[in-house]
Design a protein around this motif. Sequence first.
Motif, PDB file in Angstrom:
ATOM      1  N   ARG A  60      12.108  -6.715 105.067  1.00 60.88           N
ATOM      2  CA  ARG A  60      12.556  -6.443 106.443  1.00 60.88           C
ATOM      3  C   ARG A  60      13.495  -5.248 106.473  1.00 60.88           C
ATOM      4  O   ARG A  60      13.409  -4.401 107.359  1.00 60.88           O
ATOM      5  N   ASP A  63      11.357  -2.194 106.145  1.00 59.29           N
ATOM      6  CA  ASP A  63      10.609  -1.924 107.378  1.00 59.29           C
ATOM      7  C   ASP A  63      11.403  -1.023 108.319  1.00 59.29           C
ATOM      8  O   ASP A  63      10.846  -0.142 108.962  1.00 59.29           O
ATOM      9  N   SER A  68       8.101  -0.120 103.538  1.00 55.57           N
ATOM     10  CA  SER A  68       7.701  -1.523 103.641  1.00 55.57           C
ATOM     11  C   SER A  68       7.116  -2.117 102.370  1.00 55.57           C
ATOM     12  O   SER A  68       6.760  -3.290 102.340  1.00 55.57           O
TER      13      SER A  68
END
Length: 126
Positions: A60, A63, A68
Amino acid sequence: SLGLAGADHPMLGAVVPLPQSDGLVFTSRLSLRSYPWLAEHTVDDVVVVPGGALVELAVRAGDEAGCSVLDELVIETPLVVPDDGGVCVQVALGGPAEDGSRSVEVFSLGEGEVWRRHARGVLSAA
């Protein structure tokens, strides 16, 4: 008003940009009251955050910065959740390296304790 932005993740409360490195710090507080499912993961009657959850937190964070892909995550020590109260958690995402990858680290701070690193790793865009 405090310079925090929502982290848009159920286990992370806020994100703060780091001006000196183009990194990010995600913050949270984990407790059995807020996350009762954590009680299902015990080792010797001690509640620990599952390794898969640490992977999720790292991904996360990546991201948010366009990295990612989790290339590596080394879990150094279990992240223990106390029976009463909670534990503060920070996921620190470093600034971009020359190849675009970023370091990621997961820390916790329990009541009356010092910051402890639980995991470290590397994220990339592909």
